[in-house]
Write a protein that holds these residues in place. Structure first.
Motif, PDB file in Angstrom:
ATOM      1  N   ARG A   1     -15.438 -23.260  -1.515  1.00 15.22           N
ATOM      2  CA  ARG A   1     -14.994 -21.914  -1.853  1.00 15.22           C
ATOM      3  C   ARG A   1     -13.830 -21.581  -0.943  1.00 15.22           C
ATOM      4  O   ARG A   1     -13.900 -21.792   0.263  1.00 15.22           O
ATOM      5  CB  ARG A   1     -16.120 -20.884  -1.682  1.00 15.22           C
ATOM      6  N   TRP A   2     -12.779 -21.081  -1.554  1.00 12.33           N
ATOM      7  CA  TRP A   2     -11.572 -20.743  -0.819  1.00 12.33           C
ATOM      8  C   TRP A   2     -11.180 -19.312  -1.146  1.00 12.33           C
ATOM      9  O   TRP A   2     -11.591 -18.743  -2.158  1.00 12.33           O
ATOM     10  CB  TRP A   2     -10.404 -21.658  -1.215  1.00 12.33           C
ATOM     11  N   VAL A   3     -10.365 -18.741  -0.291  1.00  7.83           N
ATOM     12  CA  VAL A   3      -9.746 -17.464  -0.600  1.00  7.83           C
ATOM     13  C   VAL A   3      -8.287 -17.551  -0.185  1.00  7.83           C
ATOM     14  O   VAL A   3      -7.962 -18.045   0.897  1.00  7.83           O
ATOM     15  CB  VAL A   3     -10.462 -16.283   0.091  1.00  7.83           C
ATOM     16  N   THR A   4      -7.400 -17.139  -1.077  1.00 10.14           N
ATOM     17  CA  THR A   4      -5.960 -17.152  -0.812  1.00 10.14           C
ATOM     18  C   THR A   4      -5.420 -15.735  -0.903  1.00 10.14           C
ATOM     19  O   THR A   4      -5.850 -14.932  -1.737  1.00 10.14           O
ATOM     20  CB  THR A   4      -5.219 -18.047  -1.823  1.00 10.14           C
ATOM     21  N   GLY A   5      -4.468 -15.444  -0.038  1.00 15.59           N
ATOM     22  CA  GLY A   5      -3.871 -14.116  -0.020  1.00 15.59           C
ATOM     23  C   GLY A   5      -2.361 -14.183  -0.098  1.00 15.59           C
ATOM     24  O   GLY A   5      -1.745 -15.175   0.285  1.00 15.59           O
ATOM     25  N   GLY A   6      -1.779 -13.113  -0.561  1.00 13.57           N
ATOM     26  CA  GLY A   6      -0.338 -12.966  -0.726  1.00 13.57           C
ATOM     27  C   GLY A   6      -0.129 -11.710  -1.544  1.00 13.57           C
ATOM     28  O   GLY A   6      -0.600 -10.635  -1.197  1.00 13.57           O
TER      29      GLY A   6
ATOM     30  N   SER B   1     -11.892 -37.613  -8.155  1.00 13.01           N
ATOM     31  CA  SER B   1     -12.737 -36.419  -8.163  1.00 13.01           C
ATOM     32  C   SER B   1     -11.910 -35.140  -8.096  1.00 13.01           C
ATOM     33  O   SER B   1     -12.153 -34.190  -8.848  1.00 13.01           O
ATOM     34  CB  SER B   1     -13.712 -36.489  -6.981  1.00 13.01           C
ATOM     35  N   TRP B   2     -10.904 -35.122  -7.219  1.00  8.74           N
ATOM     36  CA  TRP B   2     -10.097 -33.909  -7.085  1.00  8.74           C
ATOM     37  C   TRP B   2      -9.148 -33.721  -8.261  1.00  8.74           C
ATOM     38  O   TRP B   2      -8.809 -32.579  -8.608  1.00  8.74           O
ATOM     39  CB  TRP B   2      -9.314 -33.933  -5.775  1.00  8.74           C
ATOM     40  N   GLU B   3      -8.715 -34.799  -8.904  1.00  9.83           N
ATOM     41  CA  GLU B   3      -7.870 -34.646 -10.088  1.00  9.83           C
ATOM     42  C   GLU B   3      -8.637 -34.007 -11.238  1.00  9.83           C
ATOM     43  O   GLU B   3      -8.050 -33.401 -12.132  1.00  9.83           O
ATOM     44  CB  GLU B   3      -7.318 -36.010 -10.505  1.00  9.83           C
ATOM     45  N   LYS B   4      -9.970 -34.131 -11.220  1.00  7.65           N
ATOM     46  CA  LYS B   4     -10.801 -33.530 -12.265  1.00  7.65           C
ATOM     47  C   LYS B   4     -11.388 -32.185 -11.836  1.00  7.65           C
ATOM     48  O   LYS B   4     -12.135 -31.575 -12.596  1.00  7.65           O
ATOM     49  CB  LYS B   4     -11.951 -34.482 -12.618  1.00  7.65           C
ATOM     50  N   ALA B   5     -11.069 -31.739 -10.638  1.00  4.05           N
ATOM     51  CA  ALA B   5     -11.703 -30.539 -10.091  1.00  4.05           C
ATOM     52  C   ALA B   5     -11.393 -29.303 -10.930  1.00  4.05           C
ATOM     53  O   ALA B   5     -10.296 -29.142 -11.462  1.00  4.05           O
ATOM     54  CB  ALA B   5     -11.245 -30.320  -8.653  1.00  4.05           C
ATOM     55  N   LYS B   6     -12.388 -28.443 -11.046  1.00  2.00           N
ATOM     56  CA  LYS B   6     -12.228 -27.162 -11.743  1.00  2.00           C
ATOM     57  C   LYS B   6     -12.646 -26.046 -10.798  1.00  2.00           C
ATOM     58  O   LYS B   6     -13.610 -26.184 -10.044  1.00  2.00           O
ATOM     59  CB  LYS B   6     -13.089 -27.107 -13.003  1.00  2.00           C
ATOM     60  N   PHE B   7     -11.934 -24.943 -10.872  1.00  2.00           N
ATOM     61  CA  PHE B   7     -12.248 -23.784 -10.057  1.00  2.00           C
ATOM     62  C   PHE B   7     -12.313 -22.537 -10.937  1.00  2.00           C
ATOM     63  O   PHE B   7     -11.533 -22.390 -11.872  1.00  2.00           O
ATOM     64  CB  PHE B   7     -11.193 -23.563  -8.966  1.00  2.00           C
ATOM     65  N   ARG B   8     -13.254 -21.679 -10.619  1.00  2.00           N
ATOM     66  CA  ARG B   8     -13.253 -20.343 -11.212  1.00  2.00           C
ATOM     67  C   ARG B   8     -12.530 -19.418 -10.244  1.00  2.00           C
ATOM     68  O   ARG B   8     -12.862 -19.356  -9.060  1.00  2.00           O
ATOM     69  CB  ARG B   8     -14.682 -19.844 -11.438  1.00  2.00           C
TER      70      ARG B   8
ATOM     71  N   GLU C   1     -13.737 -20.627  -6.599  1.00  2.00           N
ATOM     72  CA  GLU C   1     -15.094 -21.168  -6.564  1.00  2.00           C
ATOM     73  C   GLU C   1     -15.118 -22.496  -7.315  1.00  2.00           C
ATOM     74  O   GLU C   1     -14.847 -22.552  -8.520  1.00  2.00           O
ATOM     75  CB  GLU C   1     -16.072 -20.190  -7.202  1.00  2.00           C
ATOM     76  N   GLN C   2     -15.430 -23.584  -6.625  1.00  2.00           N
ATOM     77  CA  GLN C   2     -15.439 -24.900  -7.254  1.00  2.00           C
ATOM     78  C   GLN C   2     -16.614 -25.020  -8.224  1.00  2.00           C
ATOM     79  O   GLN C   2     -17.742 -24.656  -7.902  1.00  2.00           O
ATOM     80  CB  GLN C   2     -15.539 -25.996  -6.193  1.00  2.00           C
TER      81      GLN C   2
ATOM     82  N   LEU D   1      -3.640 -36.140  -2.794  1.00  2.00           N
ATOM     83  CA  LEU D   1      -4.728 -36.191  -3.764  1.00  2.00           C
ATOM     84  C   LEU D   1      -4.336 -35.541  -5.087  1.00  2.00           C
ATOM     85  O   LEU D   1      -4.352 -36.179  -6.129  1.00  2.00           O
ATOM     86  CB  LEU D   1      -5.972 -35.495  -3.189  1.00  2.00           C
ATOM     87  N   THR D   2      -3.985 -34.262  -5.050  1.00  4.22           N
ATOM     88  CA  THR D   2      -3.633 -33.563  -6.286  1.00  4.22           C
ATOM     89  C   THR D   2      -3.007 -32.217  -5.952  1.00  4.22           C
ATOM     90  O   THR D   2      -2.965 -31.807  -4.788  1.00  4.22           O
ATOM     91  CB  THR D   2      -4.880 -33.360  -7.169  1.00  4.22           C
ATOM     92  N   SER D   3      -2.518 -31.537  -6.988  1.00  2.00           N
ATOM     93  CA  SER D   3      -1.969 -30.189  -6.853  1.00  2.00           C
ATOM     94  C   SER D   3      -2.751 -29.249  -7.753  1.00  2.00           C
ATOM     95  O   SER D   3      -3.052 -29.593  -8.898  1.00  2.00           O
ATOM     96  CB  SER D   3      -0.487 -30.156  -7.249  1.00  2.00           C
ATOM     97  N   LEU D   4      -3.069 -28.075  -7.249  1.00  4.31           N
ATOM     98  CA  LEU D   4      -3.839 -27.087  -7.997  1.00  4.31           C
ATOM     99  C   LEU D   4      -2.962 -25.864  -8.259  1.00  4.31           C
ATOM    100  O   LEU D   4      -2.389 -25.294  -7.332  1.00  4.31           O
ATOM    101  CB  LEU D   4      -5.079 -26.668  -7.212  1.00  4.31           C
ATOM    102  N   THR D   5      -2.880 -25.477  -9.516  1.00  4.31           N
ATOM    103  CA  THR D   5      -2.079 -24.305  -9.866  1.00  4.31           C
ATOM    104  C   THR D   5      -2.560 -23.746 -11.191  1.00  4.31           C
ATOM    105  O   THR D   5      -3.438 -24.307 -11.845  1.00  4.31           O
ATOM    106  CB  THR D   5      -0.589 -24.669  -9.943  1.00  4.31           C
ATOM    107  N   TRP D   6      -1.995 -22.633 -11.600  1.00  2.00           N
ATOM    108  CA  TRP D   6      -2.252 -22.036 -12.904  1.00  2.00           C
ATOM    109  C   TRP D   6      -1.041 -21.189 -13.265  1.00  2.00           C
ATOM    110  O   TRP D   6      -0.217 -20.884 -12.401  1.00  2.00           O
ATOM    111  CB  TRP D   6      -3.547 -21.201 -12.882  1.00  2.00           C
ATOM    112  N   PRO D   7      -0.875 -20.824 -14.531  1.00  2.99           N
ATOM    113  CA  PRO D   7       0.314 -20.063 -14.935  1.00  2.99           C
ATOM    114  C   PRO D   7       0.440 -18.756 -14.150  1.00  2.99           C
ATOM    115  O   PRO D   7      -0.544 -18.042 -13.942  1.00  2.99           O
ATOM    116  CB  PRO D   7       0.072 -19.787 -16.426  1.00  2.99           C
ATOM    117  N   ASP D   8       1.643 -18.459 -13.717  1.00  2.00           N
ATOM    118  CA  ASP D   8       1.956 -17.229 -12.987  1.00  2.00           C
ATOM    119  C   ASP D   8       1.183 -17.099 -11.681  1.00  2.00           C
ATOM    120  O   ASP D   8       0.883 -15.986 -11.226  1.00  2.00           O
ATOM    121  CB  ASP D   8       1.693 -15.996 -13.860  1.00  2.00           C
ATOM    122  N   ALA D   9       0.849 -18.226 -11.049  1.00  3.32           N
ATOM    123  CA  ALA D   9       0.173 -18.183  -9.756  1.00  3.32           C
ATOM    124  C   ALA D   9       1.070 -17.502  -8.729  1.00  3.32           C
ATOM    125  O   ALA D   9       2.254 -17.808  -8.640  1.00  3.32           O
ATOM    126  CB  ALA D   9      -0.176 -19.596  -9.297  1.00  3.32           C
TER     127      ALA D   9
END
Length: 484
Positions: A463-468, A153-160, A475-476, A438-446
């Protein structure tokens, strides 16, 4: 190889400087050399034998998923163990403690089977033992099936992903309250964001130094304060700590500071302890831990607890956990007293935890008798705080990876991951309580992720929020198609 290590050390020092709450001109100059040093490191790594010098990077240098990187590496663990984990030197025993892999369970089950056979020769009428054995096997199969389903399930997860724009310096801390996200920044402001519309709701300016930490008291404690202030009992409050030595209490609906507490020290960490009348626990840049009454806002206790800055404070029931830059971890019991409420239960130094050093920071997340530690290395540490025993959970397939924060939410352990050599960033997900990858979540230039907050929607989606460098809401989306 010696120059590679020197460059890695310099890059690590630069990354630690980048997240400091204030910078000198000399430190800013060092930071300006990051691209030059990173380019030189890449050249040296290409000249050396890639897979041996940069663990987890396949020979052609192409970027692949964490799972694939480790599976292709010659030292990868068997497939039953977390694909994200590699056996490091001297790590085998600690890995067995950190992640009880199915392979270990299978060995244990085999031993039980052998005992069963021996008993069968001497006690053929012992039917209950075989029933228990069968129940254990069924339970193991069920657990494995549940994990396989969860992993798929998490390997197929999509987030906006949605960018929240407004801060003009790094975001150091975030919390989530209902449909609001509250963020603190080195730019001295606390901002409140409306998540459904991804817009800035309030700009709370009042600190004169960088904001280092935030905490949200539970609703029942907000109601008590609201009644004392004669405001709506629906008012929600947020606590912010800053390098200006103040803890401020903000009313989110009216957008005002209702109380300021001067601590005499730069505040580097804080948490709210919802026990009895409630307590605010703060940590300072000099290693001091202080307790403040939620009822009177007076100082109840001041303790010189750590040798360096307190970088993380978390509560778990009546327990309070503090971690510091030198790698020490203290466990406190809140005795719910108006005077000296904190009693030290355990203190484990940096020599025990193996954390700290090079001007970094330690963040922690407690769970029962374990505390997960992130301290700027390629792995998460697990401190069994009652005994002081340590174990590791590999969080990165590259030796140049660093872990900035660790968080637990909805049966997940989430560790941030940043590669010093190439600037790539990701979130690594593990199942709890077994800590299996389970899996790793990333996107280009994260961007690098320094802080994390999470909640679930009414439908159970994350729903998560990340800061840096950036403040981003995750949003899942419904589970279908490839990871986005």
């Amino acid at each position: 190889m010696g120059e590679v290590r020197k460059l890695q050390k310099k890059l690590r020092q630069i990354e630690n400087l980048e997240i400091k709450i204030s910078l000198s001109p000399e430190e800013r100059f060092k930071i300006s050399r990051k691209a030059e040093l990173r380019s030189r490191l890449a050249e040296l790594q290409l000249q050396l034998s890639g897979p041996q010098q940069t663990l987890g990077i396949v020979g052609d240098g192409k970027k692949e998923k964490m799972k694939r990187q480790v599976e292709d590496a010659p030292e990868a663990l068997p497939s039953q163990t977390p694909p994200a984990s590699k056996i490091l030197k001297g790590e085998e025993e600690s890995k067995a403690q950190a992640t009880p892999a199915p392979a270990a369970k299978q060995r244990g089950r085999g031993g039980e089977t052998e005992i069963g056979r021996q008993r069968e020769r001497t006690e053929p009428a012992d039917v209950s033992h075989h029933c228990r054995e069968s129940d254990n096997e069924r339970q193991l199969r069920q657990e494995e099936a549940e994990f396989t389903s969860l992993k798929s399930s998490w390997e197929k997860a999509k987030f906006r992903l949605r960018l929240l724009e407004g801060h003009n310096d790094i975001v150091t801390c975030v919390v989530a309250i209902d449909n609001l996200v509250v963020s603190g920044s080195r730019d001295t402001t606390v901002k409140v964001w409306h998540v459904p519309t991804a817009t800035e709701h309030k700009n709370l300016g009042g600190h004169t130094g960088g904001v280092t930490c935030l905490s949200a008291p539970p609703p029942e404690y907000c109601k008590r304060l609201a009644r004392s202030l004669s405001v709506s009992d629906k008012e929600r409050f947020i606590l912010s700590g800053s390098a200006d030595c103040y803890v401020k209490i903000w009313a989110l609906n009216i957008g005002q500071c209702v109380k300021s507490i001067y601590t005499f020290n730069a505040v580097t960490a804080l948490c709210f302890v919802p026990e009895e009348d409630g307590y605010i626990i703060t940590g300072s840049d000099g290693g001091k831990v202080q307790a403040w009454s939620w009822h009177t806002f007076q100082n109840c206790q001041s303790i010189n607890a750590h040798q360096e800055a307190v970088t993380s404070i978390q509560s778990q029931g009546p327990l309070v956990f503090s971690g510091s830059a030198e790698g020490g971890v203290s466990v406190w019991e809140n005795r719910c007293s108006d005077r000296d409420p904190l009693r030290l239960l355990h203190h484990w130094s940096g020599q025990v935890t193996g954390c700290g050093g090079e001007g970094g920071r330690l963040t922690l997340s407690p769970r029962g008798d374990r505390v997960f530690l992130a301290h700027g290395r390629a792995w998460l540490k697990i401190l069994h705080w009652r005994t002081g025993t340590m174990s590791r959970l590999t969080n990165h397939s590259s030796i140049t990876g660093v872990t900035d924060c660790v968080h637990q939410t909805g049966g997940l352990l989430i560790g941030s991951c940043y590669d010093l050599a190439n600037g790539e960033s990701s979130l690594n997900l593990f199942s709890l309580p077994q800590c299996r990858y389970l899996t790793s979540l990333t996107w280009p230039d994260a961007p690098r992720i320094l802080c994390f907050a999470a909640w679930t929607t009414g439908s159970g989606d994350h729903r998560w929020v990340t800061g840096g460098r950036d403040l981003i809401v995750w949003e899942q989306l419904p589970n279908s198609g490839k990871q986005k």
